[in-house]
Structure formats: structure tokens, C-alpha cells
Design a protein around this motif. Sequence first.
Motif: not given
Length: 312
Positions: A292-293, A296, A299, A301
Amino acid sequence: MSKAFSAIGEEREVERDEFTPGLEPQPTWCPGCGDFGVLKALKGAMAELGKDPEEVLLCTGIGCSGKLNSYFESYGFHTIHGRSLPVARASKLANHDLEVVAAGGDGDGYGIGGNHFMHTARENHDITYIVFNNEVFGLTKGQTSPTSPKGHKSKTQPHGSAKDPIRPLSMSLSAGASYIARTAAVNPNQAQEILVEAIEHDGFSHVDFLTQCPTWNKDAKQYVPYVDVQDSEDYEFDVQDRREAADMMAETEEALYDGTVLTGRYYKDENRHSYQQEKQERGDMPNEPLAERYFDDDYDWERSADFIDRHK
């Protein structure tokens, strides 16, 4: 955050035909091949469980069984020989909301992929592994495989195999699989029931699926008549008792080469955590899917250097 995989978690009635692809709907396996039975049982199991095709990932290896995801509508990954399991494991860890199924033949899974099989069972990854067991290498025209009986004659063993066959059920139990079953293409109702149980199980589910090869393995015939060990009064054992399961597996594997085909559920451990659950409890994996990241935008990283610094 909205989910990138919109079909996951959707509850609706699912029809078997939804798992039939429009591009290549008709399999090209030989007439009478047991692989048709696997495909039918898998479609039926997914429909019975209410799984949307977009909720499923099917990873396959090389050989006749490797064509399975060409005839099954879902996400698919056709790996190289013996490597369906590591791809399936990584996919499940990246997106544990996906229903991940791996498939391969007895040569693919118990031969070149045997190391992956052993360690996937040991780690108890939450995936279902279907092994098409026809006792030969079918696609390459009938060479001796790890499950070919001793004395079996083929192009690679013209005087008969000098080796004892492996015992896949016993090997699976000793390695650490938490659900183990054997079914056959000639028993479609049992096959679908077992696949439903295997897919629902939290942990590594191993299904040894007897698939007759009428073209290259005349000796195995059609794996009939068969006996369901759960329905027969001649066989009583506790599938949750490891020792009783081991004894029943040994009897089953010996009987097959004597002409008695025993099928059914052999072992089930509901209390053992899957690999994913173990990692999450230790704080090594987030509860939300890593996949899912990628969708997004907010997010932040992490870099590999950030992880290395923690161990200095």
C-alpha cells in the motif's frame, strides 16, 4: 487512505466462471489429464470462499502445471523452474491481504524446488501450495521424477529407476507445514473441499494433488479406486496429533505404490503462528500491507542505511 487494491475485502456472490479468462479460456492439456481437475477445484474453491479474482495471486512454476495461471483469471506470476514458492512468499509478505496460491509439479516442487518447499514449510508462510503429482515429468515427455516408483521405466531410466520415491506428505510434516492433505483429480468434490480448507488455513497449507497423466505415465492409470481416510472405518487417527498423522502418512505413501489410493486430510495445526504473524509480533513488519505504501503519496520512505544504523 483509500485502498489501492479496491476489490480486497469486498463481500459479494462470486461465480466460478469469473475465474475463467477471456483471453485463453480453454486449456490445452492432453485429453484426460488430471490438471483439469485441479483447475476446476481451484475455481470452485475461490468462488465458494467469495474471493474476487483481484484478491488472488497465483504463482506457478514450469511444466504442464505451470500453465495453470494462464487458464485462471487472477493476478499471476509464471516463475522459473522450482521457484514459485519464493515469489509467492515475497508477495504475501508485501501484501498480506492477497490470497496467495503457489502451484507446481512433482518435479518442479519436490525436485529442483525442494529446498524452497522445505523452508517455506519450516517458516509456515501463510500461502497455499498445490503440487500436481503425476509421478513423471509430463511436459518434457515422461522422464523419471522424484515421485516415480522404484523400478519405473522411462527415457531417463530405461532399465527402471534404482531410487526409492520421496514421501511428500511425510517430508512436509517433518519440515513444519501446518496443514497437509492429499486429494486426486478423480475426486472433484473432495478436492474442492480440501482446497477451501487449505486456503482458509492461517499458515502453510500443502496439498499433494494426484493428477493422472494418461499420455506419459500409463502405470499410474487414473488413481482409482480411491479411499477417503476420513470416510473409511478402516482408518482412524487424529489430524491434530502429529504422531498419529505421521503414521497415517507413512501408511498412505506406502499404499500408493501397492495400488491403494488413500486421500484426505492428514494434519492440521491451528495454534501455530504464521511467519507473518511472528514478524509482526516482533515489530519487524507493519500491520498494514507494505504494498500500500507505493500508492501513499504521504509516506516518508525509509532508506536501507536507516536500518543499518540501528545495528551499530
